[in-house]
Design a protein around this motif. Sequence first.
Motif, short mmCIF file in Angstrom:
data_model
loop_
_atom_site.label_atom_id
_atom_site.label_comp_id
_atom_site.label_asym_id
_atom_site.label_seq_id
_atom_site.Cartn_x
_atom_site.Cartn_y
_atom_site.Cartn_z
N UNK A 72 36.50 43.25 -25.57
CA UNK A 72 35.07 43.14 -25.26
C UNK A 72 34.77 43.92 -23.98
N UNK A 73 33.72 44.72 -24.03
CA UNK A 73 33.24 45.44 -22.86
C UNK A 73 31.79 45.05 -22.60
N UNK A 74 31.47 44.77 -21.32
CA UNK A 74 30.12 44.41 -20.92
C UNK A 74 29.72 45.35 -19.78
N UNK A 75 28.75 46.21 -20.03
CA UNK A 75 28.36 47.21 -19.03
C UNK A 75 26.85 47.38 -19.01
N UNK A 76 26.33 47.63 -17.81
CA UNK A 76 24.91 47.95 -17.70
C UNK A 76 24.73 49.46 -17.76
N UNK A 77 23.81 49.90 -18.62
CA UNK A 77 23.54 51.33 -18.74
C UNK A 77 22.93 51.82 -17.44
N UNK A 78 23.51 52.88 -16.90
CA UNK A 78 23.11 53.37 -15.59
C UNK A 78 21.61 53.70 -15.52
N UNK A 79 20.98 53.25 -14.41
CA UNK A 79 19.56 53.52 -14.20
C UNK A 79 18.63 52.61 -14.96
N UNK A 80 19.17 51.63 -15.67
CA UNK A 80 18.34 50.71 -16.47
C UNK A 80 18.83 49.28 -16.25
N UNK A 81 18.13 48.33 -16.86
CA UNK A 81 18.59 46.95 -16.91
C UNK A 81 18.95 46.57 -18.34
N UNK A 82 19.49 47.53 -19.06
CA UNK A 82 19.99 47.30 -20.42
C UNK A 82 21.49 47.05 -20.32
N UNK A 83 21.92 45.87 -20.76
CA UNK A 83 23.33 45.50 -20.73
C UNK A 83 23.89 45.63 -22.14
N UNK A 84 24.90 46.45 -22.29
CA UNK A 84 25.49 46.71 -23.60
C UNK A 84 26.78 45.91 -23.74
N UNK A 85 26.84 45.07 -24.78
CA UNK A 85 28.04 44.30 -25.10
C UNK A 85 28.66 44.93 -26.34
N UNK A 86 29.89 45.37 -26.24
CA UNK A 86 30.53 46.04 -27.37
C UNK A 86 31.96 45.55 -27.54
N UNK A 87 32.54 45.86 -28.71
CA UNK A 87 33.93 45.51 -28.96
C UNK A 87 34.09 44.42 -30.00
N UNK A 88 35.24 43.75 -29.92
CA UNK A 88 35.60 42.74 -30.91
C UNK A 88 36.09 41.47 -30.22
N UNK A 89 35.73 40.32 -30.79
CA UNK A 89 36.12 39.03 -30.23
C UNK A 89 36.63 38.13 -31.34
N UNK A 90 37.91 37.73 -31.29
CA UNK A 90 38.45 36.86 -32.34
C UNK A 90 37.73 35.52 -32.41
N UNK A 91 37.66 34.96 -33.60
CA UNK A 91 36.92 33.72 -33.79
C UNK A 91 37.57 32.55 -33.05
N UNK A 92 38.88 32.62 -32.80
CA UNK A 92 39.54 31.54 -32.09
C UNK A 92 39.56 31.75 -30.58
N UNK A 93 38.82 32.74 -30.09
CA UNK A 93 38.76 33.00 -28.65
C UNK A 93 37.85 32.01 -27.96
#
Length: 535
Positions: A275-296
Amino acid sequence: MVRAVPEACWGSVEEDGMAISERDRLVLPLLLAIMLLVMPGTAMAAPGEFDLERGAWQSTRVDPAQEGDALSERLDRIFRSSRLAGAQIGVTVRDAETGEVLYARGDEARLVPGSTQKLLVAAAALETLGPDYRFQTTVLTDGEQRGEILAGDLYLKGTGDPTMLPRRYEELAAVLAGHGIRSVEGKLIADDTWFDDERLHPDWSWTDVSSSNAVEISALTVAPGQDLDIGTVIVEVRPGAEPGAPVDVALVPQTDYVTVENRAITTPGGTEESIAVERRRGTNVIVVSGRLPQDSDGTAEWVAVREPTGYAAAIFRDALARQGIAVQGETSFGTTPAGARVLAQLESPRLADIVIPFLKLGNNGIAEILVKTMGRERRGEGSWEAGLEIVEQYLASVGVNVATLRLRDGSGVSRLNLQTAGELTWLLFAVQREDWFPAFYEALPVAGPPDRMEGGTLSTRLRFTAAQGNLRAMSGTAPGVSTLSGYVTSEGGQRLVFTLLINNYMGEPPKSVEDAVAVALAEFRPSPGTRSRHR
């Protein structure tokens, strides 16, 4: 005895967001296991010296009459470690009572200090502002109240209070509701003019500006939880209902000031988490990407927002709405007029209490707030330049050779900061005579205790050694930078002041080297003939 953090200041975990307990829960099983093995506050001495090359403890019993030379020899061996090949090292050890130098190596070398920079800022702030200093956040108006209507603008004026959690904005809104106000005809104007408008330090890397390590600095801001990570929002990510479904994302505090773009999906249990959580530079848009197992159990990330003044105004406006107060006009930035009338005001806890999370947790945002506050209070200019001049003046007043230092920011994030081990150690020696020294000393992280507001950044280090519950120090870590500076009491009952600065190492931070030095000092038994050692 370590001063407890006032609940009135920090609130409870449940009150300020489950992400706080979520982060602590990652290490809780380990801490509980350790606590079953050793009673709190009890240090189990290690059987001698840690061999950095073999990764094991070895016996180092020495004739007490030779302990003075043995300390120098032991430290020399530590610094011959292959972990330090090609690295630059600055070390100074002083007797905390007399100031006598017991060991020095590269003590005049100018090195990047990392978070040990915060020691300078904490000392200067306690002297300049005083341990009883309090920040203020005020709500004012230039209009008149006519029944339930406030005919005029509403001003939210800040002075940099780093303890402004969402619930404290709620308190301000409740006071207005208590005045019987139900509608504001004008605008909500955020006044952050106590500081300058330079949000990010020019030395900071653009790769850091979406993380909590390098937040934008404003006189109006929001801390989402008890750690007082100002200017950030906590992004909680948990598995969705089934594999293939989007992950669940929540914000603490919940706010429309930032937008979440959820690109992450839930995967079957047992699969890899990415999982990656990053704010797009110059904005207040936070992008959450990647994969998260159901048992996490999920994850939480602290993300710096763009323009914290607007963030604070948004949180306050939402609090007003919950209190039944509608603001008819837009939100804007501006200066409070001289004749404005105070409607509500909150004061922060004392500075002596704020330095606890500042130093214990190595809080970068608080460091920069304090620098700008010193500049504003003493020079009428809430800037890095003015504040660091005040820091430098204080250092010079206690005998630090400021010609050997370069101060660029308060947190130590800038790679252009330079300190010497000799001068930093002298500062720690000199501040012991200050009236506010007990607050400074108690705020330092302690080696070993699992409580984060006691052990802080050292809570998992140096357990089962003579340094556990004994060493109090500030640590620093950045690419190519690893540092440790503070106080420790030797087995002979002698308090020592020390600084270790390591720069330009390769590979992982050489924390094992720092720990070996700390144990060597904690196990030191000085003899009457102990000699200074200068290399």
